[in-house]
Design an enzyme around this catalytic site. Sequence first.
Site, PDB file in Angstrom:
ATOM      1  N   LYS A 154      -5.536 -50.426  11.823  1.00 46.93           N
ATOM      2  CA  LYS A 154      -5.167 -48.697  12.375  1.00 46.93           C
ATOM      3  C   LYS A 154      -4.414 -49.296  13.694  1.00 46.93           C
ATOM      4  CE  LYS A 154      -6.697 -45.867   8.963  1.00 46.93           C
ATOM      5  NZ  LYS A 154      -6.500 -44.773   8.141  1.00 46.93           N
ATOM      6  N   ASP A 186     -12.022 -17.186   6.553  1.00 48.24           N
ATOM      7  CA  ASP A 186     -13.934 -16.887   6.704  1.00 48.24           C
ATOM      8  C   ASP A 186     -14.425 -15.896   5.642  1.00 48.24           C
ATOM      9  OD1 ASP A 186     -13.233 -15.380   8.617  1.00 48.24           O
ATOM     10  OD2 ASP A 186     -14.011 -16.363  10.385  1.00 48.24           O
ATOM     11  N   GLU A 237      -8.036 -39.193   9.889  1.00 43.02           N
ATOM     12  CA  GLU A 237      -8.766 -40.122  10.175  1.00 43.02           C
ATOM     13  C   GLU A 237     -10.222 -39.275  10.298  1.00 43.02           C
ATOM     14  OE1 GLU A 237      -5.652 -40.737  11.324  1.00 43.02           O
ATOM     15  OE2 GLU A 237      -5.397 -42.340   9.335  1.00 43.02           O
ATOM     16  N   HIS A 250      -2.437 -19.725  19.473  1.00 39.00           N
ATOM     17  CA  HIS A 250      -2.188 -19.261  18.391  1.00 39.00           C
ATOM     18  C   HIS A 250      -0.518 -19.781  17.811  1.00 39.00           C
ATOM     19  CE1 HIS A 250      -4.880 -16.618  21.035  1.00 39.00           C
ATOM     20  NE2 HIS A 250      -4.584 -15.697  19.933  1.00 39.00           N
ATOM     21  N   ARG A 272      -5.032 -38.524  23.431  1.00 40.92           N
ATOM     22  CA  ARG A 272      -4.521 -37.554  23.826  1.00 40.92           C
ATOM     23  C   ARG A 272      -4.821 -35.915  23.108  1.00 40.92           C
ATOM     24  NH1 ARG A 272       0.226 -38.932  26.930  1.00 40.92           N
ATOM     25  NH2 ARG A 272      -1.181 -41.197  27.782  1.00 40.92           N
ATOM     26  N   VAL A 284       1.400  -1.281   0.234  1.00 41.40           N
ATOM     27  CA  VAL A 284       0.386  -0.143  -0.383  1.00 41.40           C
ATOM     28  C   VAL A 284       0.747   1.714   0.181  1.00 41.40           C
ATOM     29  CG1 VAL A 284      -1.658   1.397   1.667  1.00 41.40           C
ATOM     30  CG2 VAL A 284      -2.147  -1.211   0.773  1.00 41.40           C
ATOM     31  N   GLY A 322      -9.652 -21.377  14.124  1.00 42.18           N
ATOM     32  CA  GLY A 322     -10.749 -20.842  12.754  1.00 42.18           C
ATOM     33  C   GLY A 322     -11.678 -20.660  13.266  1.00 42.18           C
ATOM     34  N   ARG A 323     -11.758 -19.904  14.719  1.00 44.62           N
ATOM     35  CA  ARG A 323     -13.411 -19.407  15.007  1.00 44.62           C
ATOM     36  C   ARG A 323     -14.764 -20.431  14.771  1.00 44.62           C
ATOM     37  NH1 ARG A 323     -13.135 -13.014  14.387  1.00 44.62           N
ATOM     38  NH2 ARG A 323     -12.614 -12.991  12.362  1.00 44.62           N
ATOM     39  N   ARG A 365      -1.281 -44.697  19.483  1.00 44.33           N
ATOM     40  CA  ARG A 365      -2.518 -43.322  19.906  1.00 44.33           C
ATOM     41  C   ARG A 365      -3.055 -42.146  19.498  1.00 44.33           C
ATOM     42  NH1 ARG A 365       1.354 -41.087  24.721  1.00 44.33           N
ATOM     43  NH2 ARG A 365       1.554 -43.177  25.793  1.00 44.33           N
ATOM     44  N   GLY A 392     -15.310  -7.903  11.292  1.00 50.90           N
ATOM     45  CA  GLY A 392     -15.883  -6.990  12.450  1.00 50.90           C
ATOM     46  C   GLY A 392     -15.141  -5.680  11.621  1.00 50.90           C
TER      47      GLY A 392
HETATM   48  P1  ADP Z   1     -11.807  -9.038  13.059  1.00 47.46           P
HETATM   49  O1  ADP Z   1     -12.284  -7.472  11.317  1.00 47.46           O
HETATM   50  O2  ADP Z   1     -10.628  -9.319  13.041  1.00 47.46           O
HETATM   51  O3  ADP Z   1     -13.256 -10.366  12.386  1.00 47.46           O
HETATM   52  P2  ADP Z   1     -13.269  -8.345  15.186  1.00 47.46           P
HETATM   53  O4  ADP Z   1     -14.226  -8.828  14.881  1.00 47.46           O
HETATM   54  O5  ADP Z   1     -12.868  -8.044  16.560  1.00 47.46           O
HETATM   55  O6  ADP Z   1     -11.676  -8.751  13.817  1.00 47.46           O
HETATM   56  O7  ADP Z   1     -13.925  -6.333  14.814  1.00 47.46           O
HETATM   57  C1  ADP Z   1     -12.268  -5.229  14.686  1.00 47.46           C
HETATM   58  C2  ADP Z   1     -12.988  -4.293  15.298  1.00 47.46           C
HETATM   59  O8  ADP Z   1     -13.647  -3.624  14.181  1.00 47.46           O
HETATM   60  C3  ADP Z   1     -14.130  -3.940  16.443  1.00 47.46           C
HETATM   61  O9  ADP Z   1     -12.706  -4.025  17.548  1.00 47.46           O
HETATM   62  C4  ADP Z   1     -14.515  -2.582  16.465  1.00 47.46           C
HETATM   63  O10 ADP Z   1     -13.935  -1.665  16.598  1.00 47.46           O
HETATM   64  C5  ADP Z   1     -14.932  -2.692  14.087  1.00 47.46           C
HETATM   65  N1  ADP Z   1     -16.332  -3.390  14.103  1.00 47.46           N
HETATM   66  C6  ADP Z   1     -15.871  -4.934  13.634  1.00 47.46           C
HETATM   67  N2  ADP Z   1     -18.494  -4.848  14.307  1.00 47.46           N
HETATM   68  C7  ADP Z   1     -18.809  -3.587  13.649  1.00 47.46           C
HETATM   69  C8  ADP Z   1     -19.621  -2.473  13.247  1.00 47.46           C
HETATM   70  N3  ADP Z   1     -20.911  -4.242  13.828  1.00 47.46           N
HETATM   71  N4  ADP Z   1     -19.465  -1.584  13.312  1.00 47.46           N
HETATM   72  C9  ADP Z   1     -18.903  -1.055  13.970  1.00 47.46           C
HETATM   73  N5  ADP Z   1     -17.102  -1.442  13.629  1.00 47.46           N
HETATM   74  C10 ADP Z   1     -17.303  -2.928  14.219  1.00 47.46           C
END
Ligand code: ADP
Length: 332
Positions: free
Chosen positions: A224, A140, A198, A262, A256, A33, A181-182, A173, A114
Site C-alpha cells: 500500500k 450521540d 486503513e 465546522h 499529513r 412543527v 463527533g465530540r 502519502r 444538554g
Molecule cells: P447540546 O444540546 O447540543 O448538547 P449544550 O450541551 O451546549 O448543547 O446544551 C445546550 C443548553 O442546554 C445549555 O447552554 C444550557 O442552557 C442547557 N443545559 C445543558 N445542560 C444543562 C443542565 N445540566 N441543566 C440545565 N440546563 C442545561
Amino acid sequence: MSSARLYSTAMKHIGVLTSGGDAPGMNAAIRAVVRTAIHHQIRVSAIYRGYQGLLDGDVHEMGPRSVANIIQRGGTILRTARCKEWMKPEGRARGADILKRHGIDGLVVIGGDGSFRGASKLQEEHAIPTIGVPGTIDNDIYGTDVSIGFNTALNIALESVDRLRDTAASHDRLFLVEVMGRNSGHIALNVGVAGGAEAILIPERPVDVDAVADTLAQAERRGKTSSIVVVAEGAFPGGAIALQRSIQERAGFDVRTSILGHVQRGGSPSTRDRVLASRLGYMAVEGLLNGEQGVMVGTDKRGHVFVPLDDVWENEKPIDEPLVELANILAV
Ligand code: ADP
C-alpha cells in the site's frame, strides 16, 4: 393522517426552539412543527436563540408562511445559543413564567443531550409539557438510531475523505483526517468504513499509537503506498495534530493531517435528514397533543419511539460494535 386519535383539548399554543449545536435539517423540523400545529388549529410560537432567547422574551408567533422556503437551508432560522442561566433553577423558573405569560402550554426543544437536560428540568420543576427532537450531527443521543444532521455530516465528511484519497494516492502519502463527533466516534466510524480507511480511531476504543504505526508500516510493506486514517476529534489527547507527531516519531514517515472542522456542520441537508426531520417534527406535535411529555421522539426499527428525557441524557449511546469489527476486517 391521524384524525381517529383522541387529542388533548387542553393544549392551545405550543412553542418551538433550537438549542445547543446547530445541525442541518433543524429547519425542516421547525417547519414540520409549525405546520403540524397549524394543521391542528393550534397556535405556535418560535422562540429564538434557545433558552437564552426565551429568557430575553424573544418569542414570536408563526404562521404557515413563516416557515416557507427553509427546508433546504442548513443551520437553524431560529438561531441557537448556549445559556448559563438555564442551568440554575431560578433561570428555569423565569423561563416558565415567560412561557405562561405568552400562553404557551407545550414546548418542543430541538437539540442535543444538554438541551434535553434543560428540557427535562423544566418539565419536572414546572410541569410544562415538553418534548425533545434529536438534532446533532454527532449522533450521540441515546434512544434514537439517528439524529437530525448526522446523515448530511457524513456525506460532507465522506466527500472530503474521497478527495484527500486522490492526493494521498498520487503522492504516496499518509493522511490523518479528523472528523467531528465530540466524545463519540459515530461519524468517524461510518465515514471510515464508507471511505475505505486503513484505520479508524474513535474515543470508544483506546488509541494505541504503536499499534497504529505498526499497522501502517505493515500496510506499506504489503504494497500500500498511501493510507487514510479517520480520527474522531475526541479519540486522542491533543487531537489529530498531536497524533500526527506521535506517529511520525514512531514510524518515521511523513504524515499529513486535515482537520475538517465546522464545514461538516453546515450546508443543505440531505434527503434523509429532511425526511427524518419532517417526521420527527410532526411526531413531536402529535405526541404533545396525545399527552406525551418529558420525552424525546426518536426513531428505531419499530418506527418512531418516545423515550423519557432522563433516560436519554443519563445513558450513552453505544458504538456499533459489529461495524467496528467489520472495519478492522476490511482495512487489510
Ligand atoms: P447540546 O444540546 O447540543 O448538547 P449544550 O450541551 O451546549 O448543547 O446544551 C445546550 C443548553 O442546554 C445549555 O447552554 C444550557 O442552557 C442547557 N443545559 C445543558 N445542560 C444543562 C443542565 N445540566 N441543566 C440545565 N440546563 C442545561
